[in-house]
Design an enzyme around this catalytic site. Sequence first.
Site, PDB file in Angstrom:
ATOM      1  N   ASP A 119      10.402  -0.592  15.396  1.00 44.29           N
ATOM      2  CA  ASP A 119       9.031  -0.826  14.940  1.00 44.29           C
ATOM      3  C   ASP A 119       8.817  -0.436  13.479  1.00 44.29           C
ATOM      4  O   ASP A 119       7.747  -0.672  12.922  1.00 44.29           O
ATOM      5  CB  ASP A 119       8.063  -0.029  15.841  1.00 44.29           C
ATOM      6  CG  ASP A 119       6.605  -0.398  15.629  1.00 44.29           C
ATOM      7  OD1 ASP A 119       6.316  -1.592  15.439  1.00 44.29           O
ATOM      8  OD2 ASP A 119       5.752   0.509  15.653  1.00 44.29           O
ATOM      9  N   SER A 155       0.428  -3.093  15.001  1.00 41.59           N
ATOM     10  CA  SER A 155       1.219  -3.845  15.976  1.00 41.59           C
ATOM     11  C   SER A 155       0.347  -4.238  17.152  1.00 41.59           C
ATOM     12  O   SER A 155      -0.428  -3.423  17.665  1.00 41.59           O
ATOM     13  CB  SER A 155       2.393  -3.000  16.473  1.00 41.59           C
ATOM     14  OG  SER A 155       3.206  -2.581  15.405  1.00 41.59           O
ATOM     15  N   GLN A 212       7.809  -9.269  17.269  1.00 40.24           N
ATOM     16  CA  GLN A 212       6.538  -8.544  17.241  1.00 40.24           C
ATOM     17  C   GLN A 212       5.473  -9.393  16.569  1.00 40.24           C
ATOM     18  O   GLN A 212       5.751 -10.118  15.611  1.00 40.24           O
ATOM     19  CB  GLN A 212       6.694  -7.227  16.477  1.00 40.24           C
ATOM     20  CG  GLN A 212       5.432  -6.374  16.421  1.00 40.24           C
ATOM     21  CD  GLN A 212       5.665  -5.070  15.679  1.00 40.24           C
ATOM     22  OE1 GLN A 212       5.400  -4.981  14.485  1.00 40.24           O
ATOM     23  NE2 GLN A 212       6.156  -4.054  16.368  1.00 40.24           N
TER      24      GLN A 212
END
Length: 297
Positions: A211, A235, A285
Amino acid sequence: MSAGEHVVGQAAVDQLLDLLDLDPAAADEFVGQSPPVGPLRVYGGQVAGQALVAAGRTVDAARSVHSLHGYFVRPGDPSVPIRYRVENIRDGHSFSVRRSVAYQHDVPIFFMSASFHRVEQGLEHQAPPPREVPPPEDLQRMADRLARYPERLGIWARIPRPIDVRYVGEPGWVRPGDRPADAHQRVWMRIDGKLPDDPLLHACTLTYASDLTLLDSVLSVHGEVWGPGGMVGASLDHALWFHRPFRADEWFLYDCQSPSAAGGRGLATGRMFTRDGRHIATAVQEGLLRKVGAAPS
């Protein structure tokens, strides 16, 4: 790396291992903490990594995680413990599926589905890795890059860094105008110390790392940056597939790019390769991206 840098790196890695060592609370329930020094909201990779730890502890160790899909539904409060509840969806002949939900104040902040697979033999192929990428030893360490931009980092300069990140191009936290547009965001990464041999732990630390720079690839297409004069983001969801065995404390190349951005959201994809070119994982993502100071629609 000097002996002093190694000690500092291993200390940060030990803190990460403590972060991922959840406390059992009840049947299929676990409690996790956040670092004492950190951002105003829980880092997404932390809650995803901890959710995977919780799920993995309810699965036969002979089955390895091969995929996870998670949604960030509320910002996490780093001052409050996170409770993880794991639901056993199915234990089949070859696969085990779990649903892991993170709660604070009795409401979910994140939920994840994760699937675990026993080892099998089958077809083998992969797309080739990127070519002509400089090795990590030829790239600046994070501390050297950070020293150039002290005014833009704030609390990030004080947070322990358990991951050694070496950018091939310019990172997204430089000053506006200092970042040329680039279709790719490529970084070398590794856990900056030694990890135990537990494959689940390596998968959880890779989840934590995945991430860090992925959404940055959306900004890279436009030469945009994070923070004042640039963008803010969050996110929305995160998916990760594990393809081949790996060690997260050995160098891997994270090759990220963004196929689309529209409507205030950007999509990013990333492939991870070992130094010898094995494709070990793929991440996808979507994130919310807004200009600094722009009012929510």
